[in-house]
Design an enzyme around this catalytic site. Structure first.
Site, PDB file in Angstrom:
ATOM      1  N   SER A   9      15.224  14.854   2.336  1.00  0.00           N
ATOM      2  CA  SER A   9      16.212  13.941   2.895  1.00  0.00           C
ATOM      3  C   SER A   9      15.563  12.794   3.658  1.00  0.00           C
ATOM      4  O   SER A   9      14.585  12.991   4.374  1.00  0.00           O
ATOM      5  CB  SER A   9      17.134  14.703   3.850  1.00  0.00           C
ATOM      6  OG  SER A   9      18.042  13.817   4.467  1.00  0.00           O
ATOM      7  N   GLU A  53       1.928   1.586  -3.481  1.00  0.00           N
ATOM      8  CA  GLU A  53       0.790   2.104  -4.228  1.00  0.00           C
ATOM      9  C   GLU A  53       0.638   3.616  -4.013  1.00  0.00           C
ATOM     10  O   GLU A  53       0.396   4.369  -4.964  1.00  0.00           O
ATOM     11  CB  GLU A  53      -0.487   1.380  -3.789  1.00  0.00           C
ATOM     12  CG  GLU A  53      -1.734   1.838  -4.515  1.00  0.00           C
ATOM     13  CD  GLU A  53      -2.969   1.104  -4.019  1.00  0.00           C
ATOM     14  OE1 GLU A  53      -3.804   0.760  -4.866  1.00  0.00           O
ATOM     15  OE2 GLU A  53      -3.100   0.884  -2.792  1.00  0.00           O
ATOM     16  N   ARG A 109       0.833  -1.210   0.000  1.00  0.00           N
ATOM     17  CA  ARG A 109       0.000   0.000   0.000  1.00  0.00           C
ATOM     18  C   ARG A 109       0.863   1.253   0.000  1.00  0.00           C
ATOM     19  O   ARG A 109       0.510   2.258  -0.608  1.00  0.00           O
ATOM     20  CB  ARG A 109      -0.964   0.011   1.192  1.00  0.00           C
ATOM     21  CG  ARG A 109      -2.043  -1.032   1.070  1.00  0.00           C
ATOM     22  CD  ARG A 109      -2.919  -0.784  -0.175  1.00  0.00           C
ATOM     23  NE  ARG A 109      -3.822  -1.886  -0.379  1.00  0.00           N
ATOM     24  CZ  ARG A 109      -3.897  -2.611  -1.497  1.00  0.00           C
ATOM     25  NH1 ARG A 109      -3.126  -2.347  -2.526  1.00  0.00           N
ATOM     26  NH2 ARG A 109      -4.745  -3.603  -1.590  1.00  0.00           N
TER      27      ARG A 109
END
Length: 147
Positions: free
Chosen positions: A114, A91, A88
């Site tokens: 960073s 995704e 996820r």
């Protein structure tokens, strides 16, 4: 013996003793997020931190030394994650990565966020429709330099 062996011992001991990452973090004196990353082999411990983790998880002096070695970072076993929770996140980056990039560049200019000068906070957020996962990522902006 290697760092992965130490990580596996830490996880095994955590499960068998019912230890929470938050409790480990309190004893180490760092956030639960950083401490968990340390115990999972992604961060480097100071000698004092290694000693505390060693005491909690019953690590030998040699195993504690492995906690102090700079690790090879990156913990995913495959290029596209197969674990549903980690997928996820993949995704999210696949769908919203260009949006995040565009908005950061619009606000800050050409550069990166960073992951070294970085912090993360993960908390449960109560919601009557089902609790939510609240994740805050904070990284220093590093502009590309001209030369």
């Amino acid at each position: 013996m290697n760092r992965l062996d130490v990580t596996e011992k830490i996880i095994s001991t955590k499960v068998s003793k019912g230890i929470s990452w938050a409790d480990v973090a309190k004893k180490v004196g760092q956030s639960k997020e950083w401490t968990t990353a340390l115990c999972l082999g992604q961060m480097t411990a100071s000698p004092a931190q290694a000693k505390v983790v060693g005491k909690i998880f019953g690590l030998s002096m040699e195993e504690q030394k492995w906690l102090q070695v700079v690790p090879y970072k990156g913990s995913l076993p495959t290029p596209v994650p197969t674990d549903p929770l980690i997928y996820r996140w993949y995704e999210i980056v696949s769908v919203y990565g260009t949006t995040i990039k565009e908005l950061i560049h619009e606000e800050f200019g050409d550069g990166i966020m960073s992951a070294i000068d970085f912090s993360m906070d993960i908390e449960r957020q109560a919601d009557p429709k089902g609790d939510r996962v609240n994740v805050v990522l904070s990284g220093k902006f590093l502009p590309y330099k001209q030369y």
